[in-house]
Design a protein around this motif. Sequence first.
Motif, PDB file in Angstrom:
ATOM      1  N   ASP A  52       1.672  14.377  -0.024  1.00 40.34           N
ATOM      2  CA  ASP A  52       1.962  15.678  -0.569  1.00 40.34           C
ATOM      3  C   ASP A  52       2.665  15.817  -1.741  1.00 40.34           C
ATOM      4  N   GLY A  53       2.310  14.654  -2.956  1.00 45.64           N
ATOM      5  CA  GLY A  53       3.349  14.603  -3.943  1.00 45.64           C
ATOM      6  C   GLY A  53       2.858  15.628  -5.107  1.00 45.64           C
ATOM      7  N   ASP A  54       2.015  16.640  -4.893  1.00 49.73           N
ATOM      8  CA  ASP A  54       1.538  17.602  -5.911  1.00 49.73           C
ATOM      9  C   ASP A  54       2.006  18.960  -5.642  1.00 49.73           C
ATOM     10  N   GLY A  55       3.316  19.136  -5.511  1.00 53.74           N
ATOM     11  CA  GLY A  55       3.626  20.469  -5.289  1.00 53.74           C
ATOM     12  C   GLY A  55       2.639  21.172  -3.880  1.00 53.74           C
ATOM     13  N   ASP A  56       1.969  22.184  -4.399  1.00 57.41           N
ATOM     14  CA  ASP A  56       1.456  22.962  -3.366  1.00 57.41           C
ATOM     15  C   ASP A  56      -0.042  22.228  -2.770  1.00 57.41           C
ATOM     16  N   ASP A 116       0.779  -1.208   0.111  1.00 56.94           N
ATOM     17  CA  ASP A 116       0.053   0.151  -0.032  1.00 56.94           C
ATOM     18  C   ASP A 116       0.948   1.178   0.017  1.00 56.94           C
ATOM     19  N   ARG A 117       0.900   1.988  -1.171  1.00 60.84           N
ATOM     20  CA  ARG A 117       1.810   2.912  -1.362  1.00 60.84           C
ATOM     21  C   ARG A 117       1.466   4.187  -0.286  1.00 60.84           C
ATOM     22  N   GLY A 118       0.253   4.036   0.149  1.00 61.85           N
ATOM     23  CA  GLY A 118      -0.177   5.433   0.943  1.00 61.85           C
ATOM     24  C   GLY A 118      -0.504   4.551   2.247  1.00 61.85           C
ATOM     25  N   SER A 119       0.110   3.792   2.687  1.00 68.33           N
ATOM     26  CA  SER A 119      -0.103   3.146   3.970  1.00 68.33           C
ATOM     27  C   SER A 119       0.363   3.658   5.127  1.00 68.33           C
ATOM     28  N   GLU A 120       1.359   4.862   4.945  1.00 70.20           N
ATOM     29  CA  GLU A 120       1.770   5.706   6.114  1.00 70.20           C
ATOM     30  C   GLU A 120       0.508   6.146   6.484  1.00 70.20           C
ATOM     31  N   GLU A 121       0.281   6.264   7.965  1.00 71.21           N
ATOM     32  CA  GLU A 121      -0.760   6.824   8.617  1.00 71.21           C
ATOM     33  C   GLU A 121      -0.511   8.213   8.877  1.00 71.21           C
ATOM     34  N   PHE A 122      -1.472   9.173   8.460  1.00 72.20           N
ATOM     35  CA  PHE A 122      -1.443  10.576   8.636  1.00 72.20           C
ATOM     36  C   PHE A 122      -1.492  11.060   9.989  1.00 72.20           C
ATOM     37  N   ARG A 123      -0.451  11.757  10.428  1.00 68.58           N
ATOM     38  CA  ARG A 123      -0.330  12.385  11.806  1.00 68.58           C
ATOM     39  C   ARG A 123      -0.580  13.919  11.739  1.00 68.58           C
TER      40      ARG A 123
END
Length: 257
Positions: free
Chosen positions: A81-85, A34-41
Amino acid sequence: MTSSWSEARARAVLAGCALVPLLALTACGHGGEDRGSEEFRTASLAPGDRLVITTQGGVRVVGTDGDHVTVDDSVLAHGDDGDGDTYTLDLPCDERDDRARANCGGMPLVRVPAGVALTVRARNAGIDVSDVRGGLSLSTVNGDVTVQDAGTDDARQHLVTRNGSVRATGLKGVGVEAETVNGDVDLGCATSPGTLDGVTRNGSVRVALPADAPAYATEARTVNGRSTTDVPAAESSDRTHRLTLRTVNGDTEVRRG
């Protein structure tokens, strides 16, 4: 001869069978990543950045004086956060996951810094936004869009739902677009937008402008209902301020104060 051929074929079959579990395990291992598996903090966003929230449920967003986007500890979220701003915050919905299940049709809380433009894409639940100082692009299906004391004078606000109502109080913006199909559009503006469009099909459209609102070029249409306004009409050549209110089954109303 026949016996040797049979033995060779059996060995090939066994080797193929041995490969099947290996391939299956390899495929599962690769597909399970899961490329987005890191849980958001938390994430630091500066004024002018955009936050995009995606969810299969609803969400409640409030403004904060800090410079970080945060979620409650009980909320399961993933960030990118892969798309600039632009920063994307996903609130996953999975009935098999106890924490993700709370996002399914729920209203998890997200806090957003001032000056950040907010986009929310929800489904089967409402969007509730308060004290968010920035541009708003809010859309859901089968739920209400509710805004309190949000927006900025120079931002465009886009509020859309289907099978729900759009309701706002203390809304600021240079331009406002509010739309639904089955529900009311009820907008209370803290500033006088240059343009305001309120559209529904089965419901009423009501707009409250500040007491010192200027004259507007107003187009208000309904089929089964009535249209009322106490806002002065602008000269036909003056298109600086424009109101467009449309419905089929319901009333349209514009007032000041």
